[in-house]
Design an enzyme around this catalytic site. Sequence first.
Site, PDB file in Angstrom:
ATOM      1  CG  ASP A 180      -1.828   1.169   1.344  1.00 16.54           C
ATOM      2  OD1 ASP A 180      -1.584   2.191   0.674  1.00 16.54           O
ATOM      3  OD2 ASP A 180      -2.817   1.083   2.086  1.00 16.54           O
TER       4      ASP A 180
ATOM      5  CG  ASP B 252       1.529   9.237  -9.213  1.00 15.67           C
ATOM      6  OD1 ASP B 252       2.047   8.496  -8.363  1.00 15.67           O
ATOM      7  OD2 ASP B 252       1.730   9.113 -10.433  1.00 15.67           O
TER       8      ASP B 252
END
EC number: 2.1.1.266
Length: 280
Positions: free
Chosen positions: A143, A164
Amino acid sequence: MLSYRHSFHAGNHADVLKHTVQSLIIESLKEKDKPFLYLDTHAGAGRYQLGSEHAERTGEYLEGIARIWQQDDLPAELEAYINVVKHFNRSGQLRYYPGSPLIARLLLREQDSLQLTELHPSDYPLLRSEFQKDSRARVEKADGFQQLKAKLPPVSRRGLILIDPPYEMKTDYQAVVSGIAEGYKRFATGIYALWYPVVLRQQIKRMIHDLEATGIRKILQIELAVLPDSDRRGMTASGMIVINPPWKLEQQMNNVLPWLHSKLVPAGTGHATVSWIVPE
């Protein structure tokens, strides 16, 4: 939910803006000999074939990188970025687009390091294979937001953190703010570069309001719009929010944004702006 594939959008106007800012920040960090960390929270596949079914289906790169990479009047601010694009397209035909990890790989020095994260099961193996021979890089399937806790601060106490996410889920707009706040607690002198899409302007206003509420200072906003705001058309603009920007970045983007807007948006719609969300 991991349906987003950047291969549909590689080289579009949003990538041009993001990678212009990324390359200018990296070049600024290289002005000192001391090493730095490049951390990419949502790194993608690394390299994109512009002749692939995904890229051809949308054709977004034709209105992005294809419009600028061979221009004779290229501004100096774009040289580092465009030289990387040309490195991957030595035949003179635009066949490949380098994502942010590959741009970093070519621009970073031997003493610098890369920390790259990608969770998508199709993109992660591609990214890992791109960097398997690069001893400066560590590639993880994890993650990306968690990396802002786990990997900061770097030993060198210098770094660029590029954030992003795909914004597939509306919660990403809150996750970027909480992730930056967590990272900033650990590494307040780092440069944080957050990319965002403008699909619904209200989401961006809310995200910026939440970012202001963290109390973080020195937040610069750079935005390039190809169309006016709309709630019907999909992405009309994109932007970069940079915390602790290098001192030259504001002027560099003021220099180059009008040129980019004129080449990417020949119709002249939209806007190109550089402004401070929070000054020093």
